[in-house]
Every structure is written in C-alpha cells, then in structure tokens.
Design a protein around this motif. Sequence first.
Motif, PDB file in Angstrom:
ATOM      1  N   THR A   1       0.830  -1.211   0.000  1.00 50.89           N
ATOM      2  CA  THR A   1       0.000   0.000   0.000  1.00 50.89           C
ATOM      3  C   THR A   1       0.863   1.259   0.000  1.00 50.89           C
ATOM      4  OG1 THR A   1      -0.154  -0.007   2.417  1.00 50.89           O
ATOM      5  CG2 THR A   1      -1.860  -1.195   1.209  1.00 50.89           C
ATOM      6  N   PHE A   2       2.152   1.093  -0.209  1.00 50.47           N
ATOM      7  CA  PHE A   2       3.131   2.181  -0.274  1.00 50.47           C
ATOM      8  C   PHE A   2       3.268   2.926   1.052  1.00 50.47           C
ATOM      9  CE2 PHE A   2       1.771   1.371  -4.599  1.00 50.47           C
ATOM     10  CZ  PHE A   2       2.986   1.259  -5.256  1.00 50.47           C
ATOM     11  N   ALA A   3       3.081   2.195   2.142  1.00 51.37           N
ATOM     12  CA  ALA A   3       3.415   2.729   3.462  1.00 51.37           C
ATOM     13  C   ALA A   3       4.874   2.380   3.745  1.00 51.37           C
ATOM     14  CB  ALA A   3       2.509   2.126   4.522  1.00 51.37           C
ATOM     15  N   VAL A   4       5.621   3.349   4.241  1.00 54.18           N
ATOM     16  CA  VAL A   4       7.052   3.181   4.480  1.00 54.18           C
ATOM     17  C   VAL A   4       7.347   3.438   5.949  1.00 54.18           C
ATOM     18  CG1 VAL A   4       9.376   4.012   3.906  1.00 54.18           C
ATOM     19  CG2 VAL A   4       7.597   3.910   2.134  1.00 54.18           C
ATOM     20  N   VAL A   5       8.174   2.585   6.554  1.00 54.15           N
ATOM     21  CA  VAL A   5       8.633   2.808   7.919  1.00 54.15           C
ATOM     22  C   VAL A   5      10.150   2.850   7.943  1.00 54.15           C
ATOM     23  CG1 VAL A   5       6.617   1.816   9.059  1.00 54.15           C
ATOM     24  CG2 VAL A   5       8.540   0.323   8.450  1.00 54.15           C
ATOM     25  N   GLY A   6      10.679   3.529   8.940  1.00 52.03           N
ATOM     26  CA  GLY A   6      12.116   3.645   9.096  1.00 52.03           C
ATOM     27  C   GLY A   6      12.428   4.474  10.308  1.00 52.03           C
ATOM     28  N   THR A   7      13.607   5.078  10.332  1.00 48.25           N
ATOM     29  CA  THR A   7      14.020   5.909  11.455  1.00 48.25           C
ATOM     30  C   THR A   7      14.509   7.266  10.967  1.00 48.25           C
ATOM     31  OG1 THR A   7      16.245   4.939  11.400  1.00 48.25           O
ATOM     32  CG2 THR A   7      14.642   3.960  12.930  1.00 48.25           C
ATOM     33  N   SER A   8      14.325   8.269  11.821  1.00 46.52           N
ATOM     34  CA  SER A   8      14.780   9.620  11.508  1.00 46.52           C
ATOM     35  C   SER A   8      15.127  10.337  12.808  1.00 46.52           C
ATOM     36  CB  SER A   8      13.690  10.398  10.769  1.00 46.52           C
ATOM     37  OG  SER A   8      14.046  11.768  10.635  1.00 46.52           O
ATOM     38  N   THR A   9      16.090  11.223  12.741  1.00 39.17           N
ATOM     39  CA  THR A   9      16.405  12.059  13.892  1.00 39.17           C
ATOM     40  C   THR A   9      15.446  13.245  13.935  1.00 39.17           C
ATOM     41  OG1 THR A   9      18.052  13.218  12.559  1.00 39.17           O
ATOM     42  CG2 THR A   9      18.839  11.423  13.972  1.00 39.17           C
ATOM     43  N   LEU A  10      15.217  13.743  15.153  1.00 40.09           N
ATOM     44  CA  LEU A  10      14.385  14.935  15.332  1.00 40.09           C
ATOM     45  C   LEU A  10      15.218  16.199  15.314  1.00 40.09           C
ATOM     46  CD1 LEU A  10      12.012  13.713  18.202  1.00 40.09           C
ATOM     47  CD2 LEU A  10      11.751  13.443  15.729  1.00 40.09           C
ATOM     48  N   THR A  11      16.432  16.086  15.839  1.00 40.91           N
ATOM     49  CA  THR A  11      17.372  17.203  15.870  1.00 40.91           C
ATOM     50  C   THR A  11      18.764  16.654  15.598  1.00 40.91           C
ATOM     51  OG1 THR A  11      17.740  16.957  18.252  1.00 40.91           O
ATOM     52  CG2 THR A  11      16.005  18.492  17.548  1.00 40.91           C
ATOM     53  N   ALA A  12      19.698  17.512  15.304  1.00 34.53           N
ATOM     54  CA  ALA A  12      21.078  17.090  15.098  1.00 34.53           C
ATOM     55  C   ALA A  12      21.622  16.450  16.364  1.00 34.53           C
ATOM     56  CB  ALA A  12      21.932  18.290  14.693  1.00 34.53           C
ATOM     57  N   GLY A  13      22.140  15.248  16.248  1.00 35.75           N
ATOM     58  CA  GLY A  13      22.695  14.545  17.390  1.00 35.75           C
ATOM     59  C   GLY A  13      21.673  13.848  18.260  1.00 35.75           C
ATOM     60  N   GLY A  14      20.390  13.971  17.919  1.00 31.68           N
ATOM     61  CA  GLY A  14      19.347  13.351  18.715  1.00 31.68           C
ATOM     62  C   GLY A  14      19.169  11.882  18.392  1.00 31.68           C
ATOM     63  N   ALA A  15      18.461  11.169  19.284  1.00 29.78           N
ATOM     64  CA  ALA A  15      18.187   9.751  19.082  1.00 29.78           C
ATOM     65  C   ALA A  15      17.201   9.578  17.932  1.00 29.78           C
ATOM     66  CB  ALA A  15      17.616   9.139  20.356  1.00 29.78           C
TER      67      ALA A  15
ATOM     68  N   HIS B   1      14.040   8.328  15.878  1.00 23.19           N
ATOM     69  CA  HIS B   1      12.680   7.903  16.166  1.00 23.19           C
ATOM     70  C   HIS B   1      12.120   7.151  14.963  1.00 23.19           C
ATOM     71  CE1 HIS B   1      11.317  10.539  19.750  1.00 23.19           C
ATOM     72  NE2 HIS B   1      12.628  10.397  19.783  1.00 23.19           N
ATOM     73  N   ALA B   2      11.165   6.273  15.244  1.00 22.33           N
ATOM     74  CA  ALA B   2      10.488   5.577  14.158  1.00 22.33           C
ATOM     75  C   ALA B   2       9.580   6.547  13.412  1.00 22.33           C
ATOM     76  CB  ALA B   2       9.667   4.417  14.714  1.00 22.33           C
ATOM     77  N   PHE B   3       9.446   6.321  12.105  1.00 17.32           N
ATOM     78  CA  PHE B   3       8.501   7.129  11.331  1.00 17.32           C
ATOM     79  C   PHE B   3       7.638   6.233  10.454  1.00 17.32           C
ATOM     80  CE2 PHE B   3      11.996   6.984   8.124  1.00 17.32           C
ATOM     81  CZ  PHE B   3      11.288   6.592   7.006  1.00 17.32           C
ATOM     82  N   LEU B   4       6.469   6.759  10.106  1.00 15.67           N
ATOM     83  CA  LEU B   4       5.574   6.156   9.115  1.00 15.67           C
ATOM     84  C   LEU B   4       5.308   7.201   8.051  1.00 15.67           C
ATOM     85  CD1 LEU B   4       3.554   3.998   8.050  1.00 15.67           C
ATOM     86  CD2 LEU B   4       1.847   5.034   9.561  1.00 15.67           C
TER      87      LEU B   4
ATOM     88  N   MET C   1       6.077  12.599   6.999  1.00 13.93           N
ATOM     89  CA  MET C   1       6.395  11.573   7.984  1.00 13.93           C
ATOM     90  C   MET C   1       5.593  11.784   9.263  1.00 13.93           C
ATOM     91  SD  MET C   1      10.508  11.042   7.932  1.00 13.93           S
ATOM     92  CE  MET C   1      11.349  10.282   6.543  1.00 13.93           C
ATOM     93  N   HIS C   2       5.237  10.670   9.911  1.00 15.81           N
ATOM     94  CA  HIS C   2       4.596  10.718  11.215  1.00 15.81           C
ATOM     95  C   HIS C   2       5.532  10.072  12.230  1.00 15.81           C
ATOM     96  CE1 HIS C   2       0.693  12.005   9.624  1.00 15.81           C
ATOM     97  NE2 HIS C   2       0.947  11.191   8.608  1.00 15.81           N
ATOM     98  N   ASN C   3       5.744  10.722  13.350  1.00 14.86           N
ATOM     99  CA  ASN C   3       6.632  10.228  14.406  1.00 14.86           C
ATOM    100  C   ASN C   3       5.931   9.106  15.174  1.00 14.86           C
ATOM    101  OD1 ASN C   3       8.376   9.829  16.560  1.00 14.86           O
ATOM    102  ND2 ASN C   3       8.685  12.004  16.958  1.00 14.86           N
ATOM    103  N   LEU C   4       6.547   7.914  15.176  1.00 11.97           N
ATOM    104  CA  LEU C   4       5.967   6.759  15.867  1.00 11.97           C
ATOM    105  C   LEU C   4       6.675   6.442  17.182  1.00 11.97           C
ATOM    106  CD1 LEU C   4       5.333   4.270  12.909  1.00 11.97           C
ATOM    107  CD2 LEU C   4       3.811   6.011  13.861  1.00 11.97           C
ATOM    108  N   GLY C   5       7.612   7.263  17.589  1.00 10.21           N
ATOM    109  CA  GLY C   5       8.276   7.024  18.868  1.00 10.21           C
ATOM    110  C   GLY C   5       9.612   6.320  18.747  1.00 10.21           C
ATOM    111  N   LEU C   6      10.044   5.729  19.864  1.00  9.10           N
ATOM    112  CA  LEU C   6      11.413   5.223  19.942  1.00  9.10           C
ATOM    113  C   LEU C   6      11.654   3.805  19.425  1.00  9.10           C
ATOM    114  CD1 LEU C   6      12.619   6.711  23.354  1.00  9.10           C
ATOM    115  CD2 LEU C   6      13.241   7.431  21.047  1.00  9.10           C
ATOM    116  N   PRO C   7      10.726   2.855  19.442  1.00  2.00           N
ATOM    117  CA  PRO C   7      11.074   1.546  18.879  1.00  2.00           C
ATOM    118  C   PRO C   7      11.560   1.677  17.442  1.00  2.00           C
ATOM    119  CG  PRO C   7       9.030   1.392  20.096  1.00  2.00           C
ATOM    120  CD  PRO C   7       9.370   2.853  20.011  1.00  2.00           C
ATOM    121  N   THR C   8      12.530   0.856  17.069  1.00  5.40           N
ATOM    122  CA  THR C   8      13.080   0.875  15.714  1.00  5.40           C
ATOM    123  C   THR C   8      12.308  -0.097  14.834  1.00  5.40           C
ATOM    124  OG1 THR C   8      15.293   1.402  16.550  1.00  5.40           O
ATOM    125  CG2 THR C   8      15.139   0.493  14.316  1.00  5.40           C
TER     126      THR C   8
END
Length: 307
Positions: free
Chosen positions: A90-104, A106-109, A117-124
């Motif tokens: 369905t062309f939904a994509v998940v992965g990870t992205s930083t919120l700020t430079a040097g930040g942890a 977060h999962a995205f959808l 992108m939608h922020n899904l929190g910390l699980p990878t």
Amino acid sequence: MRASLTILAALAASLVPAAPAGAAAYRVIDLGTLGGASSGATDLNDAGAAAGWSRTTSGRVHAVVWRAGRIIDIGTLGGPGSRAASISNTFAVVGTSTLTAGGAPHAFLWRANQGAMHNLGLPTPVRIGDSGAIVGNATTAAGESVAAYRDQHGWIRLPLHGFDGSHGEDVNDAGTAVGTLFDDPHGSAPFVFANGVLTVLPSVPTAAETSADAINDAGLIAGQTFDPLGIVLWDGTSWQAKAERRDCPTVYHPIRRRAPPAAHRRRTRWAPGIVARLCRRQSRRRAPPRGRRGRRPGRPTPTGTAR
C-alpha cells in the motif's frame, strides 16, 4: 500478497559455480542517488517500488522511495538524517529519523498519499505489512533488545517469558510477526506473535540454537540454526531442514523479501533470496563456544503459548 515460501538452495560443482539450470535471468538497475555518492535499497513491494536511503549533495542520508523510475526524497522528522527500512504493497514506508542534530532516531511512518512523515516514537521498525502492523525493536533500561509490535492501538513490547531479550524480524500481510527470544551469553528460541498471543516455537533438537527470521502470508516461517549452521522451514508443526552451512556460499538469486510483480513472478525468484540473506548473516555470527551453549542452568525449555 507475498508468494508461497519455497526455499531452494543451489549447490555448486566447482569453486567457480555456474548459474543453475533454469534459473531466472536478472538485470541490475542503477537506481541513482539524491546527488550524493551512495545509496541503498532495503525492501521491495509487489509493484516494484523500493525503499531505502541515499546520500544527498551535502552528504546527509535521507530515506527514499524508488517508484516508476523516480527517486523520491521522503524527508526527515526535522533532524538531518533518516533511513527507510520497509515498504508495504500500500506504499506505506517505515524507518528511522532524527528529530534534531545529534538526537536519538525515532520511528517514522510515511504514506504516499499523505506526503509527510509521522513520528511513531522510539522503537526501531524492521518491517511493515499490508495490514499496517509493524514489527520492530526497543531497548530496555538494562540495554537489552526487546521485540516491539505496533497496530492501530500503538506500540507494545512483546513478553520475554523469562528470557533476557528478544528481537523482532518480520511481519506478514495478515499482521503475524516472528522473531527470536535470547539469553546472554548464549541460548535462544524462535517465536510467533499472532492475535495478541506470543507462542514460543520448539527449537530444532539437533542444534544448539534456532531463530525465526521471515514469515510469508501462508504462515510458513524461515529460520536458521547455529551449531550446526543451517536454514530451516517451520511448516506449522515442525522444522524442516533446507540448507546446511556448506551450501551457503553457493546459494544463488538476489535477496528478495517480497514476491515480484505477478506479471513476471517465478517460483524460485524470491524465496531463495531469503536463504541467501540468512546464509550471509550466519557467516558473521560465531557459533557458541563449547561449555557455554544453551540456556542458563536450571531454566526450563519454553513451550506453549502465553498472553
């Protein structure tokens, strides 16, 4: 929908193996970059769209989708970098992205019809199915990995049933996930998570450890064993051996996690790719040293199901 999981291995007759008779022919296509020096694809859907990452002209890494001959920069969650891990039909994509430079990270959808992108929190996240279910991994306070699962109700951490940690690997289009429970320093058990229930599968009795690494829509599970190294298939009742360690260097076909488009689907085109991926992963993992195999003394072998 993913094709039936038929695991095949081709054995070579010489040190320089030839392609097996009847093997499908493949053409390597350069998908390009966002102007940087490198890029990589991590997943492919039935329509032939790929997800992955690319370096930009500034050298940063951005999540991308290759679709209909175009490379699409799907951006970040505000930080400098992102990477895509999986794309559904369905062309939904998940992965990870930083919120700020040097930040942890977060999962995205990301969905093609929404464009942000939608922020899904910390699980990878590791994989997304057509139902929207996502399997991934979180980290405990003790620093151990624990498999995580997300549906329309949000993320949950899957139960450990007495093990030290777990790792989620794959989810099919029905939302059934698989992965492996583990003990430190050695010891593991494969699991399947479906309808809110985590079931610990039996391990291969002739191997020190067994893992579950991929599942198709028919519910067949591809896994691997350690000591001895091998590839196995769970058919719903038992594990069936499909390849041994000596077969791994001569497994052919590209690494494919999903079936190719129906118009040019061939039975051997994607399933052997799972074998190739597992064999390559095995070659980087050391077998448990003698005297330290199995679970900790006194820990029973897990069986059955639990909520």
